[in-house]
Design an enzyme around this catalytic site. Structure first.
Site, PDB file in Angstrom:
ATOM      1  CB  CYS A  15      -0.973  -0.013   1.172  1.00  0.00           C
ATOM      2  SG  CYS A  15      -2.626  -0.497   0.634  1.00  0.00           S
ATOM      3  CG  ASP A  16       4.593   2.482   1.621  1.00  0.00           C
ATOM      4  OD1 ASP A  16       3.547   2.703   2.275  1.00  0.00           O
ATOM      5  OD2 ASP A  16       5.731   2.660   2.056  1.00  0.00           O
TER       6      ASP A  16
END
Ligand code: PLP
Length: 398
Positions: A340-341
């Site tokens: 999710c980065d």
């Protein structure tokens, strides 16, 4: 991987026959994985030795410490270079004698110096008075070799800002080493990883020769010249061949004031990069603005870190599980990882078949160096599974 530099998904570099998408389909293991052909590792080792007659190889294990690779190289006669006690213990567990290993990290934890000496390792790199003090206290009488800072501007990953000293200071340090009861043993340098100019070795060996000359006047003849690492692997950039580099090195060695008994080299990337292919399945395809994005099982945190470390990007040769059709229309894609980065995005403008979609597999070639060694389980995604094919027979490499 840099913006738009990949000509097509079929730019294949030095891709072992045993690791083509067709050959890998037979393996039929769940992705992501990193598959390594041990025959290719053995073949690169043999080719390196042939290009560098009289040079002893100490594999820099940080770039890929898989036991299978360490065993393959040890069986072919390679020794090893370590940066930590953890690496030395791994080697010892595989039956490698620490006395044959070089400890080339110029700045070591005091306790690790003592522990390595206790295991029988006796040669330590340094580049400062502070490090000499640590070594003389924790490993009295040890052999020490000084790390020169050299021009690393032609390498993809420079190292001479973090480590190394100039010839003038190296000279003073070697005399200090002798006063401290240490054995002034040798000189080393590192031209930077993936060095793309043969001139870097020329300049560095000449600097080592200047130091040798100066020390001889003080009664110190060096026993080792260590050429370090930096020998390039083939990706897509037209790197010089190991034979071309070997020729330059041989010419420079012949011009030294004298020849130390041991000429060492510490190749990492060159021995292992081309032996491996990373396979990652596409888990999502989306439009963001006018940009085509592919979300892969593997991003920077799960093995493809080097694209983030290079300002100009990093070109892995690539293939896909789609049929090899040079006529198929292509689109430029942004390749990103599963987390999710957004910082695990590894490439922009990579041309791939326009139809690539969820479930297709992308194959990254020349992925054996500095990939799994960096991989974590960040965000709950496991690193690629290591897989090995071949038996470590250089004649079987295709
Ligand atoms: C990393 C390293 C190497 C290997 O470098 P490559 O570019 O992978 O060949 C060799 N010696 C030392 C001291 C290193 O730190």
């Amino acid at each position: 991987m840099s913006t738009g530099t990949l000509a097509s998904s079929l730019a294949t570099g030095a891709w072992p026959q045993s690791l083509t998408p067709d050959a890998l389909r037979v393996i039929d293991l769940p992705t992501p994985y990193l598959v390594t052909d041990l025959d290719t590792v053995a073949a690169r080792y043999a080719a390196f030795g042939a290009a560098m007659p009289g040079v002893s190889t100490f594999y820099a294990m940080k770039c890929n410490p898989s036991p299978e690779i360490l065993r393959t190289l040890a069986a072919r006669g390679s020794s090893f270079e370590v940066a930590s006690i953890g690496e030395l213990r791994m080697l010892q567990a595989l039956g490698v004698d620490p006395a044959g290993v070089l400890y080339s990290n110029p700045v070591k934890a005091p306790g690790q110096i003592a522990a390595a000496a206790g295991m029988g390792l006796w040669r330590f790199a340094f580049d400062s008075p502070g490090e000499l003090a640590k070594i003389s206290e924790r490993a009295p009488g040890a052999a020490v070799y000084v790390r020169l800072a050299v021009d690393d501007s032609t390498s993809v990953f420079p190292l001479s800002r973090k480590f190394g000293t100039d010839v003038e200071d190296a000279y003073d340090l070697m005399l200090l080493a002798r006063r401290l009861g240490l054995r002034p043993y040798g000189v080393t340098f590192h031209v930077g990883s993936q060095c793309e100019s043969t001139g870097a070795w020329r300049t560095a060996i000449r600097a080592a020769g200047t130091l040798m000359e100066r020390l001889r006047a003080d009664g110190i003849e060096l026993e080792m010249l260590d050429l370090g690492g930096g020998f390039p692997a083939r990706y897509l950039a037209g790197e010089p061949s190991i034979e071309q580099i070997g020729e330059v090195i041989a010419g420079e060695l012949a011009g030294l004031p004298y020849r130390p008994g041991l000429i060492a080299a510490e190749p990492g990337r060159h021995l292992v990069a081309e032996s491996s292919v990373m396979a990652a399945t596409v888990i999502g395809r989306e439009m963001r603005g006018d940009e085509h994005w592919l979300y892969l099982e593997v991003g920077a945190y799960h093995g493809l870190m080097e694209p983030l470390q290079t300002p100009g990007g990093w070109d892995y040769p690539m293939r896909s599980s789609l049929p090899d059709d040079p006529e198929a229309p292509q689109l430029p894609f942004t390749l990103t990882g599963p987390s999710c980065d957004s910082s695990d995005t590894i490439a922009y403008g990579v041309k791939l078949p326009a139809t690539v979609t969820v479930g297709d597999v992308l194959y990254f070639g020349s992925a054996g160096a500095y990939t799994l060694a960096y991989a974590s389980s960040f965000n709950g995604f496991p690193p690629p599974t290591p897989i090995f094919v071949g038996t470590g027979d250089p004649r079987a490499a295709r």
